[in-house]
Design a protein around this motif. Sequence first.
Motif, PDB file in Angstrom:
ATOM      1  N   ALA A 113      92.626  73.043  69.043  1.00  0.00           N
ATOM      2  CA  ALA A 113      92.182  73.835  70.192  1.00  0.00           C
ATOM      3  C   ALA A 113      90.745  74.325  70.059  1.00  0.00           C
ATOM      4  CB  ALA A 113      93.106  75.028  70.385  1.00  0.00           C
ATOM      5  N   GLY A 114      90.083  74.009  68.938  1.00  0.00           N
ATOM      6  CA  GLY A 114      88.692  74.401  68.749  1.00  0.00           C
ATOM      7  C   GLY A 114      88.495  75.843  68.348  1.00  0.00           C
ATOM      8  N   ARG A 115      89.512  76.471  67.722  1.00  0.00           N
ATOM      9  CA  ARG A 115      89.369  77.865  67.329  1.00  0.00           C
ATOM     10  C   ARG A 115      88.833  78.048  65.910  1.00  0.00           C
ATOM     11  NH1 ARG A 115      94.278  78.222  70.308  1.00  0.00           N
ATOM     12  NH2 ARG A 115      95.522  78.140  68.396  1.00  0.00           N
ATOM     13  N   ALA A 116      88.725  76.989  65.138  1.00  0.00           N
ATOM     14  CA  ALA A 116      88.196  77.110  63.771  1.00  0.00           C
ATOM     15  C   ALA A 116      86.670  77.268  63.820  1.00  0.00           C
ATOM     16  CB  ALA A 116      88.562  75.879  62.956  1.00  0.00           C
ATOM     17  N   PRO A 117      86.106  78.090  62.902  1.00  0.00           N
ATOM     18  CA  PRO A 117      86.734  78.826  61.811  1.00  0.00           C
ATOM     19  C   PRO A 117      87.524  80.028  62.326  1.00  0.00           C
ATOM     20  CG  PRO A 117      84.421  79.400  61.924  1.00  0.00           C
ATOM     21  CD  PRO A 117      84.634  78.310  62.935  1.00  0.00           C
ATOM     22  N   CYS A 118      88.659  80.276  61.664  1.00  0.00           N
ATOM     23  CA  CYS A 118      89.513  81.341  62.170  1.00  0.00           C
ATOM     24  C   CYS A 118      90.403  81.904  61.070  1.00  0.00           C
ATOM     25  CB  CYS A 118      90.388  80.826  63.318  1.00  0.00           C
ATOM     26  SG  CYS A 118      91.497  79.487  62.879  1.00  0.00           S
ATOM     27  N   THR A 199      87.748  87.456  54.041  1.00  0.00           N
ATOM     28  CA  THR A 199      87.508  86.027  54.283  1.00  0.00           C
ATOM     29  C   THR A 199      86.357  85.745  55.240  1.00  0.00           C
ATOM     30  OG1 THR A 199      89.184  86.020  56.048  1.00  0.00           O
ATOM     31  CG2 THR A 199      89.908  85.414  53.821  1.00  0.00           C
ATOM     32  N   ALA A 200      85.938  86.733  56.022  1.00  0.00           N
ATOM     33  CA  ALA A 200      84.885  86.501  57.023  1.00  0.00           C
ATOM     34  C   ALA A 200      83.622  85.879  56.438  1.00  0.00           C
ATOM     35  CB  ALA A 200      84.560  87.795  57.761  1.00  0.00           C
ATOM     36  N   PRO A 201      83.127  86.341  55.263  1.00  0.00           N
ATOM     37  CA  PRO A 201      81.916  85.708  54.720  1.00  0.00           C
ATOM     38  C   PRO A 201      82.085  84.216  54.426  1.00  0.00           C
ATOM     39  CG  PRO A 201      82.314  87.821  53.649  1.00  0.00           C
ATOM     40  CD  PRO A 201      83.536  87.512  54.452  1.00  0.00           C
ATOM     41  N   MET A 202      83.309  83.794  54.112  1.00  0.00           N
ATOM     42  CA  MET A 202      83.567  82.382  53.842  1.00  0.00           C
ATOM     43  C   MET A 202      83.769  81.574  55.113  1.00  0.00           C
ATOM     44  SD  MET A 202      86.167  82.736  50.590  1.00  0.00           S
ATOM     45  CE  MET A 202      87.012  84.216  51.154  1.00  0.00           C
TER      46      MET A 202
END
Length: 252
Positions: A113-118, A199-202
């Motif tokens: 669905a194109g939501r990555a990165p997530c 995890t946000a920085p990664m």
Amino acid sequence: MILLLDLGNTRLKFALLDGDDFVHRGAFGWDADIAHELATLWATWPAPEHVVGASVVDTARETAVAVAAGKAFDRDPVWVRTPAHACGVTNVYPEHARLGVDRFLAMVDAFAAGRAPCVLASVGTALTLDALDATGRHLGGWIAPGPLLMQQSVLGATVQVRPDRGGSVLDLADNTADGLASGCWQACAALVDRFVDRTAPMLGGHPVVTLGGGDADLLAPLLQRDVAVVPDAVLRGLAVWAKSYVVSGNIA
């Protein structure tokens, strides 16, 4: 058409996929007479060409659902077992089969669905958290009890914590029922927020955060950030997998 089966810890969810659309759908808790309920409902549905299922339950319940599908549609289910890689998603677990297939399929849906990165959070019997980068690589995750299971654990391990009603989630509770509900729901919300922070920085700094599972709507308002509630992620991921492998004949 494809009949999709999602056998979760709390209930069985299912949908009939025609092209890209769910034209029929349903769900039953495991306390129901599954064989009777499915036979009654499926007798009114058109016959699918394929039956594809994902399961996190025991063999007995898988068999019961498979027998019902066989009687209703003369089709044996193809069971998805968690792979090392499929549909653009790479499983980080060294023993890839130990990652829950529901978690893997939710990532398949997110990537397609194109939501990555997530960050994907699912709130049900368990609270699961997973990080998926822009390339479809699973970075890992956390598992904890869901808020209702947390409450049951406290009640099962104590003698005097016996609220006489279901509690409400409050900032400051002045009774046991509300205190227990507030503590467990806020603990889960805090865990989701902590996982996103870690995890946000990664994940490029600002990942999409999605919330699924039966209790998603209840947990979402407690979080410190905006989230997208994504219902039926497992069924949608299962649809992507089925069209990629079963319909094409390339069983993964």
